[in-house]
Design a protein around this motif. Structure first.
Motif, PDB file in Angstrom:
ATOM      1  N   THR A  30      46.367  45.224  20.858  1.00  0.00           N
ATOM      2  CA  THR A  30      45.600  44.541  21.182  1.00  0.00           C
ATOM      3  C   THR A  30      44.917  44.600  22.487  1.00  0.00           C
ATOM      4  O   THR A  30      45.737  45.644  22.996  1.00  0.00           O
ATOM      5  CB  THR A  30      46.263  42.562  21.612  1.00  0.00           C
ATOM      6  N   ALA A  31      44.148  44.379  23.226  1.00  0.00           N
ATOM      7  CA  ALA A  31      43.400  44.976  24.096  1.00  0.00           C
ATOM      8  C   ALA A  31      44.887  44.424  25.532  1.00  0.00           C
ATOM      9  O   ALA A  31      44.590  43.248  25.826  1.00  0.00           O
ATOM     10  CB  ALA A  31      41.806  44.022  25.045  1.00  0.00           C
ATOM     11  N   LYS A  36      40.146  47.167  28.849  1.00  0.00           N
ATOM     12  CA  LYS A  36      41.052  48.128  27.384  1.00  0.00           C
ATOM     13  C   LYS A  36      39.539  47.612  26.876  1.00  0.00           C
ATOM     14  O   LYS A  36      39.170  47.548  25.308  1.00  0.00           O
ATOM     15  CB  LYS A  36      42.048  47.911  26.587  1.00  0.00           C
ATOM     16  N   LEU A  37      39.293  45.819  26.837  1.00  0.00           N
ATOM     17  CA  LEU A  37      38.797  45.194  26.024  1.00  0.00           C
ATOM     18  C   LEU A  37      37.410  45.197  26.230  1.00  0.00           C
ATOM     19  O   LEU A  37      36.772  45.945  24.759  1.00  0.00           O
ATOM     20  CB  LEU A  37      39.036  43.605  25.702  1.00  0.00           C
ATOM     21  N   THR A  83      37.696  44.443  38.767  1.00  0.00           N
ATOM     22  CA  THR A  83      38.433  43.581  39.618  1.00  0.00           C
ATOM     23  C   THR A  83      39.658  42.696  39.029  1.00  0.00           C
ATOM     24  O   THR A  83      38.522  42.218  37.277  1.00  0.00           O
ATOM     25  CB  THR A  83      37.278  42.459  40.029  1.00  0.00           C
ATOM     26  N   ASP A  84      41.160  42.870  39.066  1.00  0.00           N
ATOM     27  CA  ASP A  84      41.488  42.225  38.398  1.00  0.00           C
ATOM     28  C   ASP A  84      41.798  42.463  36.804  1.00  0.00           C
ATOM     29  O   ASP A  84      41.624  43.149  36.806  1.00  0.00           O
ATOM     30  CB  ASP A  84      41.390  40.635  38.043  1.00  0.00           C
ATOM     31  N   GLY A  85      42.421  41.460  35.897  1.00  0.00           N
ATOM     32  CA  GLY A  85      41.748  41.847  34.300  1.00  0.00           C
ATOM     33  C   GLY A  85      43.260  42.556  33.445  1.00  0.00           C
ATOM     34  O   GLY A  85      43.201  43.231  32.793  1.00  0.00           O
ATOM     35  N   THR A  86      44.557  42.205  34.610  1.00  0.00           N
ATOM     36  CA  THR A  86      45.094  43.275  34.234  1.00  0.00           C
ATOM     37  C   THR A  86      46.455  42.258  33.389  1.00  0.00           C
ATOM     38  O   THR A  86      45.879  41.431  32.912  1.00  0.00           O
ATOM     39  CB  THR A  86      46.546  43.960  35.332  1.00  0.00           C
ATOM     40  N   PRO A  87      47.439  42.871  32.473  1.00  0.00           N
ATOM     41  CA  PRO A  87      48.348  42.198  32.188  1.00  0.00           C
ATOM     42  C   PRO A  87      48.507  41.023  32.894  1.00  0.00           C
ATOM     43  O   PRO A  87      49.195  40.225  32.463  1.00  0.00           O
ATOM     44  CB  PRO A  87      49.500  43.002  31.953  1.00  0.00           C
ATOM     45  N   PHE A  88      48.790  40.628  34.364  1.00  0.00           N
ATOM     46  CA  PHE A  88      49.233  40.275  34.879  1.00  0.00           C
ATOM     47  C   PHE A  88      48.384  38.957  35.367  1.00  0.00           C
ATOM     48  O   PHE A  88      48.412  38.211  36.273  1.00  0.00           O
ATOM     49  CB  PHE A  88      49.873  40.728  36.284  1.00  0.00           C
ATOM     50  N   PHE A 115      35.495  38.947  31.914  1.00  0.00           N
ATOM     51  CA  PHE A 115      36.877  38.602  31.108  1.00  0.00           C
ATOM     52  C   PHE A 115      37.634  37.120  31.263  1.00  0.00           C
ATOM     53  O   PHE A 115      37.752  37.416  32.569  1.00  0.00           O
ATOM     54  CB  PHE A 115      37.600  39.707  30.727  1.00  0.00           C
ATOM     55  N   THR A 116      38.428  36.558  30.380  1.00  0.00           N
ATOM     56  CA  THR A 116      38.712  35.966  30.824  1.00  0.00           C
ATOM     57  C   THR A 116      39.889  35.797  29.307  1.00  0.00           C
ATOM     58  O   THR A 116      39.395  36.735  28.624  1.00  0.00           O
ATOM     59  CB  THR A 116      38.186  34.745  30.840  1.00  0.00           C
ATOM     60  N   ARG A 117      41.088  35.058  30.042  1.00  0.00           N
ATOM     61  CA  ARG A 117      42.136  34.975  27.995  1.00  0.00           C
ATOM     62  C   ARG A 117      41.806  33.762  27.653  1.00  0.00           C
ATOM     63  O   ARG A 117      41.588  32.839  28.600  1.00  0.00           O
ATOM     64  CB  ARG A 117      43.504  35.229  28.807  1.00  0.00           C
ATOM     65  N   VAL A 118      41.685  34.086  26.049  1.00  0.00           N
ATOM     66  CA  VAL A 118      41.632  32.501  25.423  1.00  0.00           C
ATOM     67  C   VAL A 118      43.206  33.112  24.254  1.00  0.00           C
ATOM     68  O   VAL A 118      42.913  33.275  23.799  1.00  0.00           O
ATOM     69  CB  VAL A 118      39.921  32.683  24.643  1.00  0.00           C
ATOM     70  N   ASP A 119      43.672  31.941  24.784  1.00  0.00           N
ATOM     71  CA  ASP A 119      45.295  31.641  23.793  1.00  0.00           C
ATOM     72  C   ASP A 119      45.909  32.977  24.140  1.00  0.00           C
ATOM     73  O   ASP A 119      46.382  33.991  22.954  1.00  0.00           O
ATOM     74  CB  ASP A 119      44.671  31.720  21.658  1.00  0.00           C
ATOM     75  N   GLY A 120      45.705  33.282  25.018  1.00  0.00           N
ATOM     76  CA  GLY A 120      46.407  35.053  25.543  1.00  0.00           C
ATOM     77  C   GLY A 120      45.968  36.043  25.205  1.00  0.00           C
ATOM     78  O   GLY A 120      45.981  37.216  25.855  1.00  0.00           O
ATOM     79  N   GLN A 121      44.520  36.317  24.391  1.00  0.00           N
ATOM     80  CA  GLN A 121      43.883  37.378  24.450  1.00  0.00           C
ATOM     81  C   GLN A 121      42.523  37.731  25.173  1.00  0.00           C
ATOM     82  O   GLN A 121      42.342  36.413  25.477  1.00  0.00           O
ATOM     83  CB  GLN A 121      43.235  37.500  22.813  1.00  0.00           C
ATOM     84  N   TRP A 122      42.286  38.328  26.100  1.00  0.00           N
ATOM     85  CA  TRP A 122      41.953  38.892  25.938  1.00  0.00           C
ATOM     86  C   TRP A 122      40.107  38.547  25.529  1.00  0.00           C
ATOM     87  O   TRP A 122      39.551  39.235  24.448  1.00  0.00           O
ATOM     88  CB  TRP A 122      41.415  40.505  27.293  1.00  0.00           C
ATOM     89  N   VAL A 123      39.300  38.008  26.449  1.00  0.00           N
ATOM     90  CA  VAL A 123      37.029  38.158  25.555  1.00  0.00           C
ATOM     91  C   VAL A 123      36.614  38.022  26.605  1.00  0.00           C
ATOM     92  O   VAL A 123      36.884  38.223  28.277  1.00  0.00           O
ATOM     93  CB  VAL A 123      37.807  36.491  25.161  1.00  0.00           C
TER      94      VAL A 123
END
Length: 129
Positions: A30-31, A36-37, A83-88, A115-123
């Motif tokens: 996963t990204a 990375k996404l 801007t932001d978008g890290t694993p944190f 980008f945002t997370r949906v169910d923990g995954q970047w989209v």
């Protein structure tokens, strides 16, 4: 358009497609970041992987389908900033310039993507206006 897994990844990170974005496209990885996404989505456009593009698009903004221009060839990706978008983080932006050729003419697409997370995954959500 099938991509040889041992060729350099279109995203520009220097790894083979199979070990880099190809593994994400196949669901083996996963990204971890919004960048990375973004890179994996650019590679999906380069190899015409519509299924991955649709899976990695936010449900609220996702189109019904993706049509690829058979004459368009993506040639290079430049990441201009994040801007932001890290694993944190749960949201982030990636500003990029994607270079292409079509009909023998060079061009580029410049965008600041959200980008945002949906169910923990970047989209991918949309372009920041």
């Amino acid at each position: 358009m099938p991509m040889n897994h041992t060729r350099p990844c279109p995203c520009g990170l220097g790894a083979s497609y199979g070990d880099c974005c190809g593994a994400i496209h196949r669901g083996e990885k996963t990204a971890a970041t919004a960048e990375k996404l973004m890179r994996s989505r650019y590679s999906a456009f380069a190899v015409h992987d519509a299924a991955y593009l649709l899976r990695s698009w936010h449900p609220a903004t996702r189109p019904e389908s993706i049509d690829f221009d058979p004459e368009l060839r993506w040639t290079r990706l430049e990441i201009l900033g994040t801007t932001d978008g890290t694993p944190f983080h749960s949201e982030g932006t990636v500003e990029f310039r994607a270079h292409y050729t079509v009909g023998g003419h060079a061009g580029d697409q410049h965008e600041n993507s959200r980008f945002t997370r949906v169910d923990g995954q970047w989209v991918y959500v949309d372009a920041v206006e």
